[in-house]
Design an enzyme around this catalytic site. Structure first.
Site, mmCIF file in Angstrom:
data_model
loop_
_atom_site.group_PDB
_atom_site.id
_atom_site.type_symbol
_atom_site.label_atom_id
_atom_site.label_comp_id
_atom_site.label_asym_id
_atom_site.label_seq_id
_atom_site.Cartn_x
_atom_site.Cartn_y
_atom_site.Cartn_z
ATOM 1 N N VAL A 2 55.905 44.504 62.498
ATOM 2 C CA VAL A 2 54.513 44.686 62.921
ATOM 3 C C VAL A 2 53.591 44.875 61.718
ATOM 4 C CG1 VAL A 2 52.979 46.253 64.173
ATOM 5 C CG2 VAL A 2 55.189 45.664 65.131
ATOM 6 N N ASP A 5 55.709 50.431 51.744
ATOM 7 C CA ASP A 5 57.006 50.705 52.384
ATOM 8 C C ASP A 5 57.826 51.545 51.424
ATOM 9 O OD1 ASP A 5 58.500 49.080 54.931
ATOM 10 O OD2 ASP A 5 59.793 50.235 53.567
ATOM 11 N N THR A 64 59.893 53.091 65.464
ATOM 12 C CA THR A 64 60.115 54.205 66.403
ATOM 13 C C THR A 64 61.341 53.856 67.241
ATOM 14 O OG1 THR A 64 58.572 53.164 67.947
ATOM 15 C CG2 THR A 64 57.708 54.926 66.584
ATOM 16 N N ASN A 107 54.588 46.650 78.640
ATOM 17 C CA ASN A 107 55.965 46.189 78.440
ATOM 18 C C ASN A 107 56.829 46.450 79.668
ATOM 19 O OD1 ASN A 107 55.570 45.043 75.996
ATOM 20 N ND2 ASN A 107 56.720 46.528 74.793
ATOM 21 N N LEU A 124 58.009 34.499 84.334
ATOM 22 C CA LEU A 124 58.766 34.321 85.576
ATOM 23 C C LEU A 124 59.893 33.324 85.358
ATOM 24 C CD1 LEU A 124 55.959 34.268 88.328
ATOM 25 C CD2 LEU A 124 57.658 36.058 87.914
ATOM 26 N N HIS A 125 60.426 33.286 84.118
ATOM 27 C CA HIS A 125 61.573 32.421 83.843
ATOM 28 C C HIS A 125 62.839 33.239 84.037
ATOM 29 C CE1 HIS A 125 58.902 29.390 82.335
ATOM 30 N NE2 HIS A 125 58.363 30.274 81.501
ATOM 31 N N CYS A 145 61.937 45.486 71.868
ATOM 32 C CA CYS A 145 60.806 46.167 72.529
ATOM 33 C C CYS A 145 61.101 46.577 73.961
ATOM 34 C CB CYS A 145 59.589 45.256 72.493
ATOM 35 S SG CYS A 145 59.183 44.760 70.821
ATOM 36 N N LYS A 204 63.921 49.266 74.535
ATOM 37 C CA LYS A 204 63.576 50.566 73.933
ATOM 38 C C LYS A 204 62.373 51.190 74.646
ATOM 39 C CE LYS A 204 61.308 50.152 69.857
ATOM 40 N NZ LYS A 204 59.974 50.728 69.960
ATOM 41 N N LYS A 228 65.902 35.694 71.837
ATOM 42 C CA LYS A 228 65.037 34.584 72.266
ATOM 43 C C LYS A 228 64.919 33.636 71.074
ATOM 44 C CE LYS A 228 60.510 36.355 71.049
ATOM 45 N NZ LYS A 228 59.170 36.607 71.524
HETATM 46 C C1 UGA Z 1 57.446 41.782 73.812
HETATM 47 C C2 UGA Z 1 56.078 41.549 74.468
HETATM 48 O O1 UGA Z 1 56.032 40.244 75.043
HETATM 49 C C3 UGA Z 1 54.963 41.692 73.448
HETATM 50 O O2 UGA Z 1 53.695 41.572 74.101
HETATM 51 C C4 UGA Z 1 55.054 43.075 72.805
HETATM 52 O O3 UGA Z 1 54.089 43.249 71.797
HETATM 53 C C5 UGA Z 1 56.425 43.223 72.174
HETATM 54 O O4 UGA Z 1 57.438 43.069 73.169
HETATM 55 C C6 UGA Z 1 56.504 44.597 71.552
HETATM 56 O O5 UGA Z 1 56.445 45.587 72.284
HETATM 57 O O6 UGA Z 1 56.498 44.698 70.322
HETATM 58 P P1 UGA Z 1 59.122 40.274 72.339
HETATM 59 O O7 UGA Z 1 60.107 41.397 72.503
HETATM 60 O O8 UGA Z 1 58.906 39.700 70.989
HETATM 61 O O9 UGA Z 1 57.657 40.750 72.856
HETATM 62 O O10 UGA Z 1 59.624 39.093 73.241
HETATM 63 P P2 UGA Z 1 59.224 38.411 74.628
HETATM 64 O O11 UGA Z 1 58.765 37.043 74.362
HETATM 65 O O12 UGA Z 1 58.368 39.279 75.427
HETATM 66 O O13 UGA Z 1 60.678 38.322 75.306
HETATM 67 C C7 UGA Z 1 61.436 39.494 75.614
HETATM 68 C C8 UGA Z 1 62.685 39.142 76.370
HETATM 69 O O14 UGA Z 1 62.376 38.722 77.689
HETATM 70 C C9 UGA Z 1 63.509 38.013 75.756
HETATM 71 O O15 UGA Z 1 64.866 38.347 75.827
HETATM 72 C C10 UGA Z 1 63.183 36.812 76.628
HETATM 73 O O16 UGA Z 1 64.196 35.855 76.653
HETATM 74 C C11 UGA Z 1 63.018 37.481 77.980
HETATM 75 N N1 UGA Z 1 62.180 36.716 78.915
HETATM 76 C C12 UGA Z 1 60.858 36.554 78.695
HETATM 77 C C13 UGA Z 1 62.758 36.197 80.065
HETATM 78 O O17 UGA Z 1 63.986 36.326 80.298
HETATM 79 N N2 UGA Z 1 61.969 35.518 80.953
HETATM 80 C C14 UGA Z 1 60.643 35.354 80.752
HETATM 81 O O18 UGA Z 1 59.978 34.729 81.623
HETATM 82 C C15 UGA Z 1 60.071 35.865 79.588
#
Ligand code: UGA
Length: 434
Positions: free
Chosen positions: A11, A30, A86, A211, A253-254, A263, A266, A324
């Site tokens: 971040v 850092d 955190t 989240n 919605l995948h 994120c 946690k 991902k």
């Molecule tokens: C997530 C949030 O999307 C961000 O907005 C937020 O800032 C971040 O956490 C954080 O708190 O720092 P991130 O963890 O990078 O971001 O990843 P996402 O793209 O949200 O995906 C999270 C997980 O959900 C992945 O494992 C992904 O494969 C899964 N996912 C996401 C699904 O299984 N289906 C979906 O439709 C979308």
């Protein structure tokens, strides 16, 4: 404006580089000398598309610097961001605020000019109050404000998320803090990014609520996918059908193997702890956490079923390990539980991932790593797509069929068209589609 960014992890680094790109004068701080040394050499500690270029350009333009010296780094800064980790505290799942409070103490001890201290780290409700108390205790003798400015970046799309946000949330208790933050984000106001000023506690909660809601959306569609398989419906049609309702929306919605990453797992846990502490249970989030946890291992069983119910001595090619695509992040990735379940069932797993194998190795010592997807597939009794990297969207299916021992594909991300794969002679299993 001079900005200090304390914490040069995911971040901090992305935010620091983007703020420098807006024209601010940014110092990233850092305490890890190895990290700062490698950043000074232009080597990024994380994989994020476009980050190395953005950092390089702003360092060359003289707007972005790195240091391990907090006292020097915050000197004259109008905004001091706290962007340290955190993590989940071992044992109880509360967010561990040790680093945040350490930085607050050091900032308090070294603050010589008026500044706004901004918590960007994801912190439980009330942390801003404590940061303010800690800094005040050091009696800096200059005006200061503590504001909350949660980040909503997604890994893999972090730079565009920062530069074109859906919204900016600022939780501030004073006009001084609001003014400094308006100045920090002025380049974005010009692009009409909506900015929401709230009380500090509301901003802290917005981050967790966002989240938890997204995790709920994913978990909801995952359970619908299971139901689709039982009743003979198609979850992608169901997603589209409900997502076109503007109140629901089509995103997140995948259906898949369950959410992972640094994120959602946690933050949902930390929210449960806060809710417990305030005696205000969030039962929906409790269910989401449970359902998602058990789903990951269930995906391993799905592969075993595709192998005919017995995985002993069979080879499984696992495509994708990171939680991902477009990241090397392995934290809480479903692949870990799936590989473990397959190993427990007696299968031999050979995996390939474009970016995640280095970090994956220590987490899954039982898994062999291949140099490319086809090496993993060679002689496999089943192939499982765990992460939807682009590299797996257009596999050479004829070659796959030739080199695999059996043409069994378990597609946990619904990348392929079932009819097409079956026409190619594959035994094809996906999520929520029959
Ligand atoms: C997530 C949030 O999307 C961000 O907005 C937020 O800032 C971040 O956490 C954080 O708190 O720092 P991130 O963890 O990078 O971001 O990843 P996402 O793209 O949200 O995906 C999270 C997980 O959900 C992945 O494992 C992904 O494969 C899964 N996912 C996401 C699904 O299984 N289906 C979906 O439709 C979308």
């Amino acid at each position: 404006m001079k900005i200090a960014m304390v914490g040069s992890g995911y971040v901090g680094l992305v935010s620091g580089a983007c703020l420098a790109d807006f024209g601010h004068d940014v110092v990233c701080i850092d305490k890890d000398p190895a990290k700062i040394a490698s950043l000074l050499d232009g080597v990024m500690p994380i994989y994020e598309p476009g980050l190395a270029e953005l950092v390089g350009a702003n360092v060359r333009a003289g707007r972005l610097a790195f240091t391990t010296d907090l006292a020097a780094g915050i000197e004259g800064a109008s905004a001091i961001f706290i962007a340290v980790g955190t993590p989940s505290r071992r044992g109880d799942g509360h967010a561990d605020l040790t680093f945040v409070y350490e930085v607050a103490r050091e900032v308090g001890a070294n603050l010589k000019t008026p500044a706004t201290i901004v918590t960007k780290s994801t912190v439980p409700v009330g942390t801003g109050d404590e940061v303010e108390r800690i800094i005040g205790e050091a009696k800096p003798g200059v005006e200061f404000a503590v504001v909350s400015n949660p980040e909503f970046l997604r890994e893999g799309a972090a730079i565009s998320d920062f530069k074109r946000p859906d919204r900016i949330v600022i939780g501030a208790e004073s006009e001084f803090g609001r003014q400094v933050m308006s100045e920090v984000y002025r380049p974005l106001f010009l692009n009409k990014a909506p900015i929401l000023f709230t009380a500090r506690r509301s901003a802290e909660l917005i981050k967790y609520a966002a989240n938890a809601f997204l995790a709920t959306k994913i978990t909801f569609i995952n359970e619908m996918a299971d139901l689709c398989e039982k009743v003979g419906a198609d979850v992608q049609d169901v997603s589209r059908g409900i997502g076109l309702d503007g109140r629901i929306g089509p995103k997140f919605l995948h259906a898949g193997p369950g959410y992972g990453g640094s994120c959602f797992p946690k933050d949902t846990l930390a929210l449960l702890k806060t809710a417990e502490d305030y005696d205000s249970p969030t039962r929906i989030v409790e269910a989401v956490v449970k359902v998602n946890d058990s789903r990951k291992r269930a995906m391993g069983r799905k592969v075993v079923e595709a192998l005919g119910g017995d995985a002993r001595g069979k080879k499984v090619a696992m495509l994708g390990l990171t939680f991902k695509p477009n990241t090397d992040d392995m934290r809480d990735s479903p692949s870990i539980a799936i590989a473990q379940a397959l190993d427990d069932a007696g299968a031999k797993v050979v995996a390939y991932d474009p970016e995640g194998m280095e970090l994956a190795k220590p987490l899954m010592p039982e898994v062999a790593m291949a140099a490319n997807p086809y090496e993993a597939i060679e002689g496999a009794d089943a192939i499982v797509i765990v992460t939807e990297w682009d590299a797996f969207r257009a596999l050479d299916l004829k070659r796959v069929k030739d080199i695999a021992k059996a043409p069994v594909l378990v597609d946990l991300r619904n990348v392929y068209d079932p009819a097409e794969l079956r026409a190619e002679g594959f035994t094809y299993v996906s999520v929520g589609r029959v």
